[in-house]
Design a protein around this motif. Sequence first.
Motif, short mmCIF file in Angstrom:
data_model
loop_
_atom_site.label_atom_id
_atom_site.label_comp_id
_atom_site.label_asym_id
_atom_site.label_seq_id
_atom_site.Cartn_x
_atom_site.Cartn_y
_atom_site.Cartn_z
N THR A 3 0.83 -1.20 0.00
CA THR A 3 0.00 0.00 0.00
C THR A 3 0.87 1.26 0.00
OG1 THR A 3 -0.04 0.01 2.41
CG2 THR A 3 -1.81 -1.19 1.31
N GLU A 60 -6.92 14.83 10.69
CA GLU A 60 -7.95 13.78 10.80
C GLU A 60 -7.86 12.79 9.64
OE1 GLU A 60 -11.77 15.63 11.31
OE2 GLU A 60 -11.33 16.15 13.38
N GLN A 61 -7.62 13.31 8.44
CA GLN A 61 -7.45 12.40 7.29
C GLN A 61 -6.27 11.45 7.52
OE1 GLN A 61 -7.75 14.06 3.13
NE2 GLN A 61 -7.59 15.99 4.24
N ASP A 63 -4.89 10.56 10.42
CA ASP A 63 -5.22 9.59 11.48
C ASP A 63 -6.09 8.47 10.90
OD1 ASP A 63 -3.84 10.79 13.57
OD2 ASP A 63 -5.51 12.11 14.09
N CYS A 64 -7.05 8.83 10.06
CA CYS A 64 -7.94 7.81 9.48
C CYS A 64 -7.15 6.76 8.70
CB CYS A 64 -8.96 8.47 8.53
SG CYS A 64 -10.31 9.26 9.42
N VAL A 65 -6.18 7.22 7.93
CA VAL A 65 -5.39 6.27 7.13
C VAL A 65 -4.44 5.48 8.03
CG1 VAL A 65 -3.69 6.00 5.28
CG2 VAL A 65 -5.52 7.69 5.05
N THR A 67 -4.33 4.82 11.20
CA THR A 67 -4.85 3.92 12.22
C THR A 67 -5.59 2.73 11.62
OG1 THR A 67 -6.89 5.18 12.41
CG2 THR A 67 -5.13 5.72 13.98
N ASP A 68 -5.77 2.75 10.30
CA ASP A 68 -6.56 1.69 9.67
C ASP A 68 -5.70 0.85 8.71
OD1 ASP A 68 -8.75 0.18 8.99
OD2 ASP A 68 -9.54 1.63 7.57
N ILE A 69 -5.16 1.50 7.69
CA ILE A 69 -4.33 0.79 6.70
C ILE A 69 -2.97 1.49 6.69
CG2 ILE A 69 -4.12 0.02 4.31
CD1 ILE A 69 -7.15 0.45 4.02
N MET A 70 -2.03 0.95 7.43
CA MET A 70 -0.71 1.61 7.51
C MET A 70 0.01 1.46 6.16
SD MET A 70 1.16 3.37 9.51
CE MET A 70 2.80 4.04 9.24
N TYR A 95 3.45 8.20 13.60
CA TYR A 95 3.17 6.85 13.10
C TYR A 95 4.42 6.16 12.55
CZ TYR A 95 -1.72 8.04 13.80
OH TYR A 95 -2.92 8.39 14.38
#
Length: 265
Positions: A3, A60-61, A63-65, A67-70, A95
Amino acid sequence: MKTALTIAGTDPSGGAGIQADIKTMTANGVYAMSAVTALVAQNTTGVKSIMEVTPEFLAEQLDCVFTDIMPDAVKTGMVSSVPLIQVIARKLKEYRVEKLVVDPVMVATSGDRLISEEAVDALKAELLPLATVLTPNIPEAEVLSGMTIHGPEDMERAARSISERYGCAVLCKGGHDLNDANDLLWRSGEAKWFYGRRIDNPNTHGTGCTLSSAIASNLAKGYDLDTSVERAKTYLSGALASMLDLGQGKGPLDHLFNLEGEFVK
Ligand SMILES: Nc1ncnc2c1ncn2[C@@H]1O[C@H](COP(=O)(O)OP(=O)(O)OP(=O)(O)O)[C@@H](O)[C@H]1O
Ligand SMILES: Cc1ncc(CO)c(N)n1
């Protein structure tokens, strides 16, 4: 599937910015994700206006990425103001992003400015030291090094100075400025030249975005830096050589020139 994440501005005409990055990452076999720094009203003829997102919304964008799909690799493109650069640097550290391609976007192919004066200093102080590799074109390398560049030896001197100052590898792109397609990678204290075949195509909107995203994709797949640059240049040459001709200015590349299969027909 590996990814990659792009953190950049948009291009509704599809040839540069986030849109070019997503197509490039997809064509290079990785799952593409994107965090938008600014909505840019632009096309192949120029930039009409820029609407930046707030630093809070960019955070926020991210953090969304994260915390979900590193992502396996990250690329940054257009980041036009100091607070946005500060947010990106903070999140990349929080991160622990390891593979980072920084495209220090300053001016669009059309000649329009995409970063404020103060943001150039923030870019230098906050983002460059985190980069695995930086991908300046000649004018950007001049700004970052404080040197003027007239030929290949100047490219080596400037890239070396930037690399030593910020502790990252530097790919100085010959591209349209020196009228060749030879790029210089300065890494681990030495130079390596990547000699490209110059393609006679005036449609170069988004070449820089495309190259940096292709490098990030290849880093995500686990290739080393030299191999990633080599593969990215080969991909870029294919997208240019496909001779897509759209728009009234310098047109976009054919990012999906290599796409095959039943749904393409
Ligand atoms: N006509 C060409 N033929 C082959 N390769 C090219 C050509 N023009 C640019 N390139 C290659 O494209 C890549 C991007 O370089 P370039 O100097 O165009 O970046 P840039 O100025 O950042 O692009 P952008 O227009 O997106 O800001 C480099 O690898 C460069 O060598
Ligand atoms: C959003 C965006 N990033 C980078 C460039 C540079 O080509 C552009 N024109 N637009």
